[in-house]
Write an enzyme that holds these catalytic residues in place. Sequence first.
Site, PDB file in Angstrom:
ATOM      1  N   GLU A  27       0.939  -1.256  -0.086  1.00 61.06           N
ATOM      2  CA  GLU A  27      -0.001   0.008  -0.044  1.00 61.06           C
ATOM      3  C   GLU A  27       0.653   1.201  -0.084  1.00 61.06           C
ATOM      4  O   GLU A  27       0.690   2.186  -0.906  1.00 61.06           O
ATOM      5  CB  GLU A  27      -1.074  -0.092   1.262  1.00 61.06           C
ATOM      6  CG  GLU A  27      -2.034  -1.055   1.302  1.00 61.06           C
ATOM      7  CD  GLU A  27      -3.218  -0.840   0.311  1.00 61.06           C
ATOM      8  OE1 GLU A  27      -3.036  -0.023  -0.479  1.00 61.06           O
ATOM      9  OE2 GLU A  27      -3.763  -1.979   0.260  1.00 61.06           O
TER      10      GLU A  27
ATOM     11  N   ARG B 258       0.452   3.846  -3.047  1.00 60.15           N
ATOM     12  CA  ARG B 258      -0.185   4.951  -2.963  1.00 60.15           C
ATOM     13  C   ARG B 258       0.742   6.254  -2.704  1.00 60.15           C
ATOM     14  O   ARG B 258       0.591   6.949  -3.225  1.00 60.15           O
ATOM     15  CB  ARG B 258      -0.880   4.782  -1.761  1.00 60.15           C
ATOM     16  CG  ARG B 258      -1.922   3.952  -1.841  1.00 60.15           C
ATOM     17  CD  ARG B 258      -3.107   4.117  -0.830  1.00 60.15           C
ATOM     18  NE  ARG B 258      -3.931   2.594  -0.573  1.00 60.15           N
ATOM     19  CZ  ARG B 258      -4.941   2.568  -0.336  1.00 60.15           C
ATOM     20  NH1 ARG B 258      -5.705   3.713   0.072  1.00 60.15           N
ATOM     21  NH2 ARG B 258      -5.769   1.473  -0.034  1.00 60.15           N
TER      22      ARG B 258
ATOM     23  N   ASP C  78      -4.562  -9.714  -8.540  1.00 56.90           N
ATOM     24  CA  ASP C  78      -4.907  -8.677  -9.371  1.00 56.90           C
ATOM     25  C   ASP C  78      -3.911  -7.915  -9.966  1.00 56.90           C
ATOM     26  O   ASP C  78      -3.283  -8.347 -11.125  1.00 56.90           O
ATOM     27  CB  ASP C  78      -6.072  -7.845  -9.027  1.00 56.90           C
ATOM     28  CG  ASP C  78      -5.897  -7.285  -7.640  1.00 56.90           C
ATOM     29  OD1 ASP C  78      -4.778  -7.531  -7.055  1.00 56.90           O
ATOM     30  OD2 ASP C  78      -6.774  -6.476  -7.086  1.00 56.90           O
TER      31      ASP C  78
ATOM     32  N   THR D   7      -1.137   0.803 -10.312  1.00 51.73           N
ATOM     33  CA  THR D   7      -2.421   0.350  -9.754  1.00 51.73           C
ATOM     34  C   THR D   7      -3.184   1.071  -9.170  1.00 51.73           C
ATOM     35  O   THR D   7      -4.475   0.869  -8.723  1.00 51.73           O
ATOM     36  CB  THR D   7      -2.251  -1.151  -9.296  1.00 51.73           C
ATOM     37  OG1 THR D   7      -3.310  -1.658  -9.149  1.00 51.73           O
ATOM     38  CG2 THR D   7      -1.450  -0.968  -7.815  1.00 51.73           C
TER      39      THR D   7
HETATM   40  C1  DMJ Z   1      -6.701   0.555  -4.752  1.00 52.24           C
HETATM   41  O1  DMJ Z   1      -5.782   0.723  -3.855  1.00 52.24           O
HETATM   42  C2  DMJ Z   1      -5.606   0.006  -5.983  1.00 52.24           C
HETATM   43  O2  DMJ Z   1      -6.427  -0.252  -7.019  1.00 52.24           O
HETATM   44  C3  DMJ Z   1      -5.376  -1.597  -5.530  1.00 52.24           C
HETATM   45  O3  DMJ Z   1      -4.579  -2.321  -6.877  1.00 52.24           O
HETATM   46  C4  DMJ Z   1      -6.625  -2.645  -5.269  1.00 52.24           C
HETATM   47  N1  DMJ Z   1      -7.592  -1.908  -5.008  1.00 52.24           N
HETATM   48  C5  DMJ Z   1      -7.641  -0.357  -4.399  1.00 52.24           C
HETATM   49  C6  DMJ Z   1      -9.122   0.224  -4.703  1.00 52.24           C
HETATM   50  O4  DMJ Z   1     -10.052  -0.434  -4.954  1.00 52.24           O
END
Ligand code: DMJ
Length: 643
Positions: A268, A272, A401, A621
């Site tokens: 995370e 982020r 994912d 992502t």
């Molecule tokens: C986000 O923090 C990112 O897209 C992550 O890859 C998975 N999902 C959350 C939001 O749903």
Amino acid sequence: MTTPALLPLSGRRLPPLNLGASSFPHHRATLRLSEKFILLLILSAFITLCFGAFFFLPDSSKHKRFDLGLEDVLIPHVDTSKGGKNLGGFLIHGQGHDEHRHREEEERLRNKIRADHEKALEEAKEKLKKSRDEIQAEIQTEKNKVVQELKKKDSKPLPPVPLPNLVGINSGEPADPDIRERRNKIKEMMKHAWDNYRQYGWGHNELKPIARKGHSTNIFGNSQMGATIVDALDTLYIMGLHDEFREGQEWIDKNLDFSVNSEVSVFEVNIRFIGGLLAAYYLSGQEVFKIKAVQLAGKLLPAFNTPTGIPWAMVNLKSGVGRNWGWASAGSSILAEFGTLHMEFVHLSYLTGDPVYYNKVMHIRKLLQKMDRPNGLYPNYLNPRTGRWGQHHTSVGGLGDSFYEYLLKAWLMSDKTDTEARKMYDDAIEAIEKHLIRKSNGGLTFIGEWKNGHLERKMGHLTCFAGGMFALGADGSRDDKAGHYLQLGAEIAHTCHESYDRTTLKLGPEAFKFDGGVEAVAVRQNEKYYILRPEVIETYWYMWRFTHDPKYRQWGWEAAQAIDKYCRVSGGFSGVKDVYSSSPTYDDVQQSFFLAETLKYLYLLFSNDDLLPLDNWVFNTEAHPLPVLHLANTTLSGNPAYR
Ligand code: DMJ
């Protein structure tokens, strides 16, 4: 024997300074400094006492002290009263005729010691005259000096690198007034989310829009790291909200500190914070973002200290101690976590000239390449101690994912030179298509989950990102199956739209089933929530870019309206607990990804394609755009030409 000079020292006591943990709970280094200062003070007082006492002792006692062996070092001593008996090396040569010279020398030394002693005493007295506040101020000054020094060390200039092609970072204003209006509406929603966070949650990780206060989850540890600020920066920038962007920059510059005793999620924080800071750097050119990204990355590196080099899920930013989530299969690390570092880490090596980041992620890739995969599928769990798979659960949603996403994006980000990544992506999606993708009785294409040899006919909201991924990867696919993958992307987009359309609020549930007559609908109560997630809108946007089919803008607009109607509250935006209920309750969290992703993808959906063109930018992502690096990935491992 007492001396007047010593009286102030022994007669006056310092008020207690209270420099313990309660004064500076988060600064152990500072505490040690303060303690050192006090110790120094006590030591100087003690030395003063010793010297003072010594000079007021009778001569014979002093001589006894020297006889303990110190004479060899200090004074060539002659004691004729003892019949010229030689006691030490100097006495061997000490003859009666030198007595006068020795006495003079002794006197000179004694005077010097006395002067030094008086000076030290004066200094100690001066210190002791100071009030508690003055002493604390001195300690603070000393502390600030050290902090400045550390900062200087941390922010030493990074090597210049040739900047990638940064095209299309402004505007994208559509000519069509209706589309422009929709775009402006999205910008207004962003303003509402930001302003409320600014007012009620500033510096906290996220906002509770109903309670109107800060919010955080364990992924960010126990510190206020301003996750929403960092995550939102690039969205603010591309929307032209420059005052807000500057406010965020100022907060980051002054307050974002990674030397905190806080255990955070490596994944995370990477997607982020590092992703957000890098994107803000590329868009704005402000060095502070690059410096902070590199500082933070350094704090994540200890997470890779495992027997296999597969990183722990969590790391303590201060101690560097790592561990895995208690719930993960037999102490495993998670595929979507350790497999979603590549883009950011390649950029870190590019910007710093330090191959360490690149090497870490390439090591992970090499290790994965060597492993057997059941049915060609990657299980979600891998034990970082043994290097063995945990439970055989494969998913293109949660836990798996973005690993697949990053294989494709590693190839795109390398200007399509990282063919190894492309091959891994192609192999992986072939296996996924074979084992996980099915059509429901009603004709909806869905992606299920593989659990110990059994296909679960359930799809998560998170999995809906895959529609966009298939479309993005269509060009360059094996056996020229571009049309096939674009079609697959369209089918996933359609299914995910259905999952929204079949609810009361027109917002999608967290997970939906394709079983026993149920199609694209959540069955369990705890899967009916919508927490402002972006994945469905993300897929609409990619599909729009690749097809320009107006239905994607229409679907995106439906979702935006539903969010504005059901998730908007006066204090921001909140998730809802049941999308099938006409009077839903709120979860009272404004997720940082709502500003980073959901609103950004909506804004881009109603912008022209020349805003962040996909030939030049690859979105991480968390929707943070990073520029394509037009160089072979192999040159990143320390080639000075790119430093
Ligand atoms: C986000 O923090 C990112 O897209 C992550 O890859 C998975 N999902 C959350 C939001 O749903």
